[in-house]
Design a protein around this motif. Structure first.
Motif, PDB file in Angstrom:
ATOM      1  N   LEU A   1       0.833  -1.209   0.000  1.00 34.14           N
ATOM      2  CA  LEU A   1       0.000   0.000   0.000  1.00 34.14           C
ATOM      3  C   LEU A   1       0.861   1.249   0.000  1.00 34.14           C
ATOM      4  O   LEU A   1       0.532   2.247  -0.669  1.00 34.14           O
ATOM      5  N   ALA A   2       1.975   1.234   0.721  1.00 30.64           N
ATOM      6  CA  ALA A   2       2.862   2.402   0.772  1.00 30.64           C
ATOM      7  C   ALA A   2       3.417   2.714  -0.617  1.00 30.64           C
ATOM      8  O   ALA A   2       3.550   3.893  -0.993  1.00 30.64           O
TER       9      ALA A   2
ATOM     10  N   LEU B   1      -2.164   2.708   9.520  1.00 28.56           N
ATOM     11  CA  LEU B   1      -0.929   3.457   9.775  1.00 28.56           C
ATOM     12  C   LEU B   1      -0.360   4.014   8.474  1.00 28.56           C
ATOM     13  O   LEU B   1       0.040   5.190   8.405  1.00 28.56           O
ATOM     14  N   THR B   2      -0.339   3.201   7.442  1.00 27.04           N
ATOM     15  CA  THR B   2       0.220   3.626   6.150  1.00 27.04           C
ATOM     16  C   THR B   2      -0.595   4.762   5.548  1.00 27.04           C
ATOM     17  O   THR B   2      -0.035   5.782   5.100  1.00 27.04           O
TER      18      THR B   2
ATOM     19  N   GLY C   1       2.944  12.880   4.537  1.00 28.48           N
ATOM     20  CA  GLY C   1       3.566  12.919   3.214  1.00 28.48           C
ATOM     21  C   GLY C   1       3.622  11.528   2.638  1.00 28.48           C
ATOM     22  O   GLY C   1       3.762  10.552   3.384  1.00 28.48           O
ATOM     23  N   PRO C   2       3.523  11.386   1.317  1.00 31.74           N
ATOM     24  CA  PRO C   2       3.489  10.054   0.708  1.00 31.74           C
ATOM     25  C   PRO C   2       4.767   9.251   0.912  1.00 31.74           C
ATOM     26  O   PRO C   2       4.760   8.029   0.774  1.00 31.74           O
ATOM     27  N   HIS C   3       5.878   9.915   1.237  1.00 37.34           N
ATOM     28  CA  HIS C   3       7.137   9.208   1.442  1.00 37.34           C
ATOM     29  C   HIS C   3       7.304   8.701   2.868  1.00 37.34           C
ATOM     30  O   HIS C   3       8.163   7.847   3.130  1.00 37.34           O
ATOM     31  N   MET C   4       6.483   9.197   3.804  1.00 38.17           N
ATOM     32  CA  MET C   4       6.695   8.888   5.213  1.00 38.17           C
ATOM     33  C   MET C   4       6.529   7.407   5.565  1.00 38.17           C
ATOM     34  O   MET C   4       7.297   6.882   6.372  1.00 38.17           O
ATOM     35  N   PRO C   5       5.536   6.678   5.029  1.00 32.67           N
ATOM     36  CA  PRO C   5       5.445   5.244   5.372  1.00 32.67           C
ATOM     37  C   PRO C   5       6.708   4.470   5.029  1.00 32.67           C
ATOM     38  O   PRO C   5       7.138   3.596   5.796  1.00 32.67           O
ATOM     39  N   LEU C   6       7.334   4.793   3.897  1.00 34.44           N
ATOM     40  CA  LEU C   6       8.535   4.066   3.502  1.00 34.44           C
ATOM     41  C   LEU C   6       9.738   4.459   4.346  1.00 34.44           C
ATOM     42  O   LEU C   6      10.591   3.624   4.661  1.00 34.44           O
TER      43      LEU C   6
END
Length: 414
Positions: free
Chosen positions: A30-31, A154-155, A163-168
């Motif tokens: 999903l991330a 969480l994701t 921000g879209p980069h934060m989960p990774l």
């Protein structure tokens, strides 16, 4: 044995390290989708990245798991988790990179730590007495279901709220923490490869193929329950918004099932349990597809979640019976690859069938494939059991024949 036997410092430390190692895996597909969704063709690219990640997991589990030395497992686990942390961080820091670059890092993020699941499971069972192994595997399943239930929320919260980069980036930090946490655990577990009696690792692992097939069948059913449910609800004229609560209920039922399995000793061998429960699991999924009533769909999915956890636990215990100690971690890794392949195959099949038929038909076709695989697994297991029994009887009936010629170590003859 009670679950209280697991409340030891080594097991609790293992739980913390395992949580840090598995949350990134649960978040990753999903991330990756959310990372690139705002780019042109973002959802298509995200799906491709997620698929590449899963392929990386399968390849990594098959190639790295069998190479893990039990006595020195920490080194292999740390290397895989460390490289995985770096790959997750690279994807998070390079969201606008060329798709080929993102795909390469996504594949590496899937492949490098893929042997960790099998290695950590083998390490867990070495930390508890033999009589507590069932409870340990049940507790591991409960932890896994809880993490997989929490990971999507969480994701999504991090990707859309921060921000879209934060989960990774969070995945990278957690995997790095898991790498460091390995030094609070034993370096490995005792295993002498003489228990394979001279048989190669490849042949030893291949002998357990019925367990891998049943695992692939079970995860194929899980793919149907998860991926086709929104379309199935829409077909039945039920609000698609019910998909979230129904899948949450499925996860809760799975965690409850894992807890119940460890409370007592169940009748029958794990192999027989797995075969019977897999058929019951398939029947529940088929029921949820065949009856166009929300209440029946909910009951079918709740029962399926309960049975799914029992199937997975019986499969893990069957693998312990089928493989010697020196091959267990490798067997768990190969099994992980098999179930991932089963999930991906079922997802692909459901997509193809839905392009020409109704979602309910796709589910029923998937159930049919599962039953075919279950039959193949059952036949294979019975043949393997007969061969093991024949070898045991032959070994027991061989007469003792002392050597006619003394060996040098025998000393001089009388």
């Amino acid at each position: 044995m009670s679950y209280r036997a697991l409340a030891t410092k080594p097991v609790l430390t293992w739980a913390v390290v395992t949580t840090a190692a598995r949350v990134p895996v649960a978040m990753a597909p999903l991330a990756l989708v959310l990372l690139v969704r705002e780019r042109p063709g973002g959802y298509t690219l995200g799906a491709a990245l997620a698929a590449v990640y899963v392929v990386g997991e399968v390849v990594g589990a098959i190639t790295l798991g069998p190479r893990m030395a039990p006595e020195r497992a920490r080194r292999a686990l740390a290397g895989g988790l460390g490289v995985g942390a770096g790959a997750f961080g690279a994807v998070g820091l390079l969201p606008h990179a060329d798709p080929v670059v993102l795909g390469a890092f996504a594949a590496l993020a899937g492949a490098a730590p893929a042997a960790a699941t099998g290695g950590l499971r083998a390490l867990l069972t070495s930390l508890v007495p033999e009589r507590a192994v069932t409870q340990a595997l049940s507790a591991e399943s409960i932890l896994t279901y809880v993490l997989w239930a929490a990971a999507p929320a969480l994701t999504t919260g991090l990707a859309l709220g921060v921000g879209p980069h934060m989960p990774l980036l969070l995945a990278a930090v957690l995997m790095a923490a898991a790498t460091a946490g390995l030094w609070a655990l034993p370096a490995g577990w005792p295993a002498d490869d003489t228990d394979r009696k001279g048989v190669s690792m490849a042949r030893t692992l291949a002998a357990a193929w019925p367990v891998y097939v049943s695992g692939a069948a079970a995860l194929g059913l899980l793919a149907l329950a998860e991926l086709v449910l929104p379309a199935l609800l829409e077909q039945r004229g039920i609000a698609v918004g019910w998909a979230g609560p129904l899948l949450a209920g499925y996860s809760v039922a799975s965690a409850l099932g894992a807890y119940l399995y460890g409370l007592r000793t169940w009748p029958g061998r794990p192999e027989t349990q797995g075969q019977v429960l897999l058929v019951a699991f398939a029947a529940c999924v088929a029921l949820s597809a065949a009856v166009p009533v929300l209440g029946v769909i909910a009951m079918g999915l709740l029962a399926a979640g309960l049975l799914n956890s029992w199937v997975q636990l019986a499969r893990n215990l069957s693998l312990r019976n089928a493989l010697p100690a020196s091959a267990l971690a490798a067997g768990y890794s190969v099994s992980y690859a098999a179930v991932s392949a089963g999930y991906a195959t079922s997802a692909t099949l459901s997509g193809v069938v839905q392009s020409v038929a109704a979602p309910s038909t796709a589910v029923l076709c998937g159930v049919g494939l599962c039953l075919v695989l279950a039959t193949v697994s059952t036949v294979g297991e019975r043949r393997s059991a007969r061969r093991r029994a024949l070898r045991s009887s032959c070994s027991a009936s061989l007469p003792f024949r002392p050597s006619a010629r003394p060996r040098p170590s025998d000393g001089p003859s009388a």
